[in-house]
Every structure is written in structure tokens, then in C-alpha cells.
Design a protein around this motif. Structure first.
Motif, short mmCIF file in Angstrom:
data_model
loop_
_atom_site.label_atom_id
_atom_site.label_comp_id
_atom_site.label_asym_id
_atom_site.label_seq_id
_atom_site.Cartn_x
_atom_site.Cartn_y
_atom_site.Cartn_z
N TRP A 134 48.07 80.96 85.65
CA TRP A 134 47.76 81.76 84.47
C TRP A 134 46.80 81.02 83.56
O TRP A 134 45.80 81.56 83.11
CB TRP A 134 49.04 82.08 83.70
N ALA A 135 47.10 79.75 83.28
CA ALA A 135 46.26 78.98 82.37
C ALA A 135 44.87 78.74 82.94
O ALA A 135 43.89 78.69 82.20
CB ALA A 135 46.92 77.65 82.02
N GLU A 136 44.77 78.60 84.24
CA GLU A 136 43.46 78.38 84.86
C GLU A 136 42.54 79.58 84.70
O GLU A 136 41.32 79.43 84.66
CB GLU A 136 43.62 78.05 86.34
N THR A 137 43.10 80.77 84.59
CA THR A 137 42.28 81.98 84.51
C THR A 137 42.37 82.70 83.17
O THR A 137 41.74 83.74 82.99
CB THR A 137 42.67 82.97 85.63
N ALA A 138 43.15 82.17 82.24
CA ALA A 138 43.34 82.84 80.95
C ALA A 138 42.09 82.80 80.10
O ALA A 138 41.19 82.00 80.30
CB ALA A 138 44.49 82.16 80.20
N PHE A 139 42.05 83.67 79.11
CA PHE A 139 40.99 83.69 78.09
C PHE A 139 39.60 83.84 78.71
O PHE A 139 38.73 83.01 78.51
CB PHE A 139 41.06 82.43 77.22
N GLN A 140 39.40 84.89 79.47
CA GLN A 140 38.09 85.18 80.05
C GLN A 140 37.24 85.88 78.99
O GLN A 140 37.67 86.86 78.40
CB GLN A 140 38.24 86.09 81.28
N PHE A 141 36.04 85.37 78.76
CA PHE A 141 35.14 85.93 77.76
C PHE A 141 33.79 86.26 78.39
O PHE A 141 33.32 85.54 79.28
CB PHE A 141 34.90 84.94 76.61
N ASP A 142 33.15 87.31 77.90
CA ASP A 142 31.79 87.64 78.36
C ASP A 142 30.80 86.57 77.93
O ASP A 142 29.75 86.42 78.52
CB ASP A 142 31.35 88.99 77.80
N THR A 143 31.13 85.83 76.86
CA THR A 143 30.23 84.83 76.31
C THR A 143 30.43 83.45 76.93
O THR A 143 29.80 82.49 76.51
CB THR A 143 30.43 84.71 74.79
N GLU A 144 31.27 83.36 77.95
CA GLU A 144 31.59 82.08 78.57
C GLU A 144 30.40 81.51 79.35
O GLU A 144 29.78 82.20 80.15
CB GLU A 144 32.77 82.27 79.52
N ARG A 172 33.62 76.64 82.36
CA ARG A 172 34.98 76.17 82.10
C ARG A 172 35.23 74.98 83.00
O ARG A 172 34.69 74.88 84.09
CB ARG A 172 36.02 77.27 82.28
N SER A 173 36.07 74.08 82.51
CA SER A 173 36.38 72.86 83.26
C SER A 173 37.83 72.47 83.02
O SER A 173 38.31 72.51 81.89
CB SER A 173 35.45 71.73 82.81
N LYS A 174 38.50 72.09 84.10
CA LYS A 174 39.88 71.63 83.97
C LYS A 174 39.85 70.13 83.65
O LYS A 174 39.11 69.36 84.27
CB LYS A 174 40.63 71.84 85.28
N THR A 175 40.62 69.73 82.63
CA THR A 175 40.73 68.32 82.25
C THR A 175 42.20 67.91 82.35
O THR A 175 43.06 68.74 82.63
CB THR A 175 40.23 68.08 80.81
N THR A 176 42.47 66.65 82.09
CA THR A 176 43.86 66.18 82.14
C THR A 176 44.70 66.80 81.04
O THR A 176 45.92 66.88 81.17
CB THR A 176 43.92 64.65 82.02
N GLU A 177 44.08 67.26 79.94
CA GLU A 177 44.82 67.87 78.84
C GLU A 177 44.95 69.38 78.98
O GLU A 177 45.68 70.01 78.23
CB GLU A 177 44.17 67.55 77.49
N GLY A 178 44.20 69.99 79.86
CA GLY A 178 44.23 71.44 80.01
C GLY A 178 42.88 71.97 80.43
O GLY A 178 42.12 71.30 81.12
N MET A 179 42.55 73.17 79.99
CA MET A 179 41.28 73.81 80.33
C MET A 179 40.37 73.81 79.11
O MET A 179 40.82 73.99 77.98
CB MET A 179 41.55 75.25 80.77
N VAL A 180 39.07 73.58 79.35
CA VAL A 180 38.06 73.62 78.30
C VAL A 180 37.06 74.70 78.69
O VAL A 180 36.57 74.72 79.82
CB VAL A 180 37.34 72.26 78.16
N VAL A 181 36.77 75.61 77.74
CA VAL A 181 35.83 76.70 77.98
C VAL A 181 34.75 76.66 76.90
O VAL A 181 35.07 76.67 75.71
CB VAL A 181 36.54 78.07 77.96
N LEU A 182 33.49 76.61 77.32
CA LEU A 182 32.38 76.65 76.38
C LEU A 182 31.77 78.03 76.41
O LEU A 182 31.51 78.58 77.49
CB LEU A 182 31.32 75.61 76.74
N GLY A 183 31.54 78.60 75.24
CA GLY A 183 30.91 79.90 75.14
C GLY A 183 29.82 79.89 74.09
O GLY A 183 29.69 78.95 73.32
N LYS A 184 29.01 80.95 74.11
CA LYS A 184 27.94 81.08 73.12
C LYS A 184 27.92 82.53 72.64
O LYS A 184 27.73 83.45 73.42
CB LYS A 184 26.59 80.70 73.73
#
Length: 76
Positions: free
Chosen positions: A10-20, A23-35
Motif C-alpha cells: 500500500w505504501a509503495e503505491t500510495a499518494f499517486q499524483f498527476d504532478t509526480e 518516487r524513490s524508496k528510502t530506509t525511512e519510507g517513500m519519497v515523491v517529488l512533484g511539480k
């Protein structure tokens, strides 16, 4: 020493945005960059316990992209 956090599917695919941009998985969780359409960069960090969305500068976006997703540098 950094504690490893296992992300659920769930966390790997959560928060899908058109502006994404990436995304990258890190040791603390998922990081998603958008504009956003107005040129503002957004950074979302989340794991199974929740997340936090912040606005960041273009230079911060470039630095994070270089560090976490260098193959996506052309997105910035």
C-alpha cells in the motif's frame, strides 16, 4: 545507524499524483517529488504510519533528484 523500515505494498503505491516527477524508496519510507502547474516543487515523504508534504525550492529538488533518482535528472 539507520533503522530499516519495511514498506507495505500500500505504501509503495500510495499518494499517486498527476504532478509526480519521480518516487524513490528510502530506509525511512517513500519519497515523491512533484511539480505543480505554477512551477512549485513538492516533496512528499511517507511510510505506513503517515506522511508529510512540503514545498521545496528548485535547487533542493535538483539535489534530491541527484541523490535519490539520478536517472530522472531530465525531469527537473
Amino acid at each position: 545507524m539507520t533503522r530499516k523500515t519495511k514498506l507495505s505494498k500500500w505504501a509503495e503505491t500510495a499518494f499517486q499524483f498527476d504532478t509526480e516527477l519521480w518516487r524513490s524508496k528510502t530506509t525511512e519510507g517513500m519519497v515523491v517529488l512533484g511539480k505543480l502547474p505554477d512551477g512549485i516543487f513538492t516533496l512528499l515523504r511517507f511510510n505506513d504510519e503517515g506522511g508529510q508534504l512540503t514545498h521545496i525550492s528548485e535547487s533542493e529538488a535538483l539535489w534530491l533528484t541527484l541523490e535519490l533518482a539520478p536517472e530522472k535528472m531530465n525531469c527537473i
